[in-house]
Design a protein around this motif. Structure first.
Motif, short mmCIF file in Angstrom:
data_model
loop_
_atom_site.label_atom_id
_atom_site.label_comp_id
_atom_site.label_asym_id
_atom_site.label_seq_id
_atom_site.Cartn_x
_atom_site.Cartn_y
_atom_site.Cartn_z
N UNK A 65 0.82 -1.21 0.00
CA UNK A 65 0.00 0.00 0.00
C UNK A 65 0.85 1.26 0.00
N UNK A 66 1.86 1.30 0.87
CA UNK A 66 2.69 2.50 0.95
C UNK A 66 3.54 2.69 -0.30
N UNK A 67 3.98 1.61 -0.88
CA UNK A 67 4.77 1.75 -2.11
C UNK A 67 3.89 2.28 -3.23
N UNK A 68 2.66 1.83 -3.27
CA UNK A 68 1.73 2.35 -4.28
C UNK A 68 1.51 3.85 -4.09
N UNK A 69 1.42 4.26 -2.80
CA UNK A 69 1.26 5.69 -2.51
C UNK A 69 2.48 6.47 -2.99
N UNK A 70 3.66 5.91 -2.71
CA UNK A 70 4.90 6.58 -3.11
C UNK A 70 4.98 6.70 -4.62
N UNK A 71 4.42 5.70 -5.30
CA UNK A 71 4.49 5.66 -6.76
C UNK A 71 3.81 6.87 -7.39
N UNK A 72 2.77 7.39 -6.73
CA UNK A 72 2.08 8.55 -7.30
C UNK A 72 3.03 9.74 -7.42
N UNK A 73 4.06 9.78 -6.57
CA UNK A 73 5.14 10.75 -6.73
C UNK A 73 4.80 12.19 -6.40
N UNK A 74 3.62 12.45 -5.85
CA UNK A 74 3.27 13.85 -5.57
C UNK A 74 3.12 14.07 -4.07
N UNK A 75 4.06 13.54 -3.28
CA UNK A 75 3.94 13.62 -1.82
C UNK A 75 5.03 14.53 -1.28
N UNK A 135 8.03 15.73 1.03
CA UNK A 135 9.24 15.00 1.42
C UNK A 135 9.06 14.19 2.73
N UNK A 136 8.51 14.88 3.80
CA UNK A 136 8.41 14.18 5.11
C UNK A 136 7.45 13.00 5.01
N UNK A 137 6.35 13.19 4.28
CA UNK A 137 5.40 12.09 4.15
C UNK A 137 6.07 10.88 3.51
N UNK A 138 6.80 11.19 2.44
CA UNK A 138 7.53 10.10 1.77
C UNK A 138 8.41 9.36 2.74
N UNK A 139 9.16 10.13 3.53
CA UNK A 139 10.07 9.51 4.48
C UNK A 139 9.33 8.67 5.51
N UNK A 140 8.19 9.17 5.96
CA UNK A 140 7.41 8.45 6.95
C UNK A 140 6.92 7.11 6.36
N UNK A 141 6.43 7.20 5.12
CA UNK A 141 5.93 5.98 4.48
C UNK A 141 7.04 4.95 4.32
N UNK A 142 8.20 5.44 3.92
CA UNK A 142 9.32 4.52 3.73
C UNK A 142 9.68 3.87 5.07
N UNK A 143 9.64 4.68 6.15
CA UNK A 143 9.99 4.13 7.46
C UNK A 143 8.99 3.04 7.87
N UNK A 144 7.71 3.34 7.65
CA UNK A 144 6.68 2.33 8.01
C UNK A 144 6.88 1.06 7.20
N UNK A 145 7.13 1.25 5.91
CA UNK A 145 7.31 0.07 5.05
C UNK A 145 8.48 -0.76 5.53
#
Ligand code: ADP
Ligand code: MG
Length: 430
Positions: free
Chosen positions: A227-237, A239-249
């Protein structure tokens, strides 16, 4: 009318047939050789049914000058149907020999049973493939048809006198007796299959439970990661959100890794072989593996390992004690003492693992080994379950003595084996 025909002699014949069918089933149930090698199974069936046929002949329903009337064709047909042409041929020979010895050789009997044999042997392969109800119908129909056919043959070649008792005892009654015998046979065989299946399932239980729990437990973190990788894929997030998602993943992936470690550190896809295990040597290996972890938490490890051999799977054995020792270490986050002892008591090997860690409440002791029961923030609640299953699989028992804030002692008793384990050292990975 029927009461008149169903007399003591008929019941005796029925009794011989049923008793030997039961005897076959019980002996088959207790004979590994018969279950493993179809030839032995067939031989056992042959001996039982031959006995039934001979008893029927020896104590017939009635004898007239031309013919001895009994139910011998029923065990003969049963044997040929279930055992095939080979067994049928043997029963045919036994039947002819017994008939000759008991009452003298009668060419007509020979012809009659040769015809029965030929036809039954031909349909036997089909019979064995049929479902139960069709088997019943087929045995009923076949016994009836054969009786009618051989009666016509007998009339043609020997001018055989067809009497009323003959019609009842040779043509009308046997189809039902055969069908009943097939019914009993099927019921017994089915019960036997079900028991064999159960035993197999019990043996497979640990493997399948592990597999089921893993796929269940790993799917969750993987779904989150996806789910988080799919969110990251949209590419319009941002910077901090991206980092948070990566950390959760990453955290979720770590979790999946932990789960796999609790189960499958050593296991190859399906390690099923049971072998003699040198308890002291294998525990020593597990102790080596946990030493770095113990040092990290300033835990002293003492071991006193007597020599002893148990039967089990080496990889499971290591997994079991790795899980238990890890729990002990995790119970002493601020350091402590871990003691591992093996005592050889001739018929059993007793392994004790004690720590002076946080201990467990009565409720926790009760739930020990329950899947997904964990008091740890990042616990899986699977380690103890796997360990307990492995102990049970080895025919062992376990006992916990624990006091909160004092520590826990786990006593595991495994049946001792006299077989010597292979001396060549095995690596931890087997
Ligand atoms: P996990 O270690 O992932 O929590 P386990 O199935 O290995 O799962 O253990 C289940 C629970 O049993 C632990 O969470 C802990 O509460 C308890 N437990 C097991 N061993 C010990 C021990 N030696 N001392 C205290 N508690 C223990
Ligand atoms: Mg654990």
């Amino acid at each position: 009318m029927a009461g008149f025909y169903i007399n003591q002699h008929v019941l005796n014949n029925l009794f011989y047939i049923l008793v030997t069918v039961f005897a076959f089933s019980f002996l088959y149930d207790h004979s590994r050789a018969a279950q493993r090698r179809p030839f032995y199974g067939r031989a056992l069936l042959g001996v039982c049914l031959a006995l039934a046929a001979v008893l029927c002949m020896k104590f017939p329903i009635y004898i007239d000058p031309i013919c001895v009337h009994d139910f011998r064709q029923i065990p003969f047909l049963l044997g040929t149907l279930y055992g095939g042409g080979g067994l049928g041929a043997v029963l045919f020979v036994v039947l002819m020999l017994a008939r000759t010895i008991l009452y003298g050789f009668q060419p007509l009997t020979f012809i009659v049973y040769a015809i029965m044999f030929a036809i039954t042997a031909a349909v036997s392969p089909l019979f064995r493939k049929l479902p139960r109800t069709s088997k019943l119908m087929m045995s009923l129909g076949l016994t009836f048809l054969l009786a009618v056919v051989v009666t016509f043959v007998a009339i043609l070649i020997a001018d055989f006198p067809v009497t009323k008792p003959y019609i009842v005892y040779f043509i009308l009654l046997p189809p039902f007796v055969t069908m009943f015998a097939v019914y009993v046979m099927e019921t017994l065989l089915e019960a036997q299959c079900a028991r064999a299946e159960l035993i197999k399932m019990e043996k497979m239980e640990i493997v399948s439970q592990i597999a089921a729990s893993i796929s269940h437990e790993i799917r969750n973190p993987l779904t989150v990661v996806k789910g988080f990788i799919q969110l990251l894929q949209t590419g319009r997030l941002p910077r901090e959100t991206e980092e948070r998602y990566i950390r959760i993943a990453l955290e979720e992936l770590e979790r999946a890794e932990t789960i796999i470690r609790d189960y499958l550190t050593f296991a190859k896809p399906a390690p099923k072989e049971m072998e003699p295990i040198d308890v002291a040597a294998q525990l020593q290996k597990v102790l080596q593996m946990i030493t770095p972890m113990a040092r990290m938490h300033s835990i002293d490890v003492f071991s006193s390992l007597e020599h002893g051999v148990v039967i089990g799977n080496v990889q499971y054995f290591q997994q079991c004690f790795l899980n238990l020792l890890k729990n002990s270490i995790e119970a002493m986050p601020n350091g402590g003492t871990l003691r591992v002892a093996v005592q050889n008591r001739e018929t059993s090997i007793v392994i004790t693992i004690s720590d002076n860690g946080i201990g467990m409440t009565k409720e926790q002791v009760r739930r020990f080994g329950e899947p997904y029961f964990s008091t740890k923030e990042k616990g899986t609640g699977l380690g103890a379950m796997v360990a307990v299953k492995i102990i049970e699989q080895m025919g062992g028992t376990w006992e916990i003595e624990s006091a909160v804030q004092k520590g826990t002692t786990l006593t595991i008793t495994l049946p001792a084996s006299r077989v010597q384990p292979p001396t060549a050292g095995r690596s931890a990975a087997g």
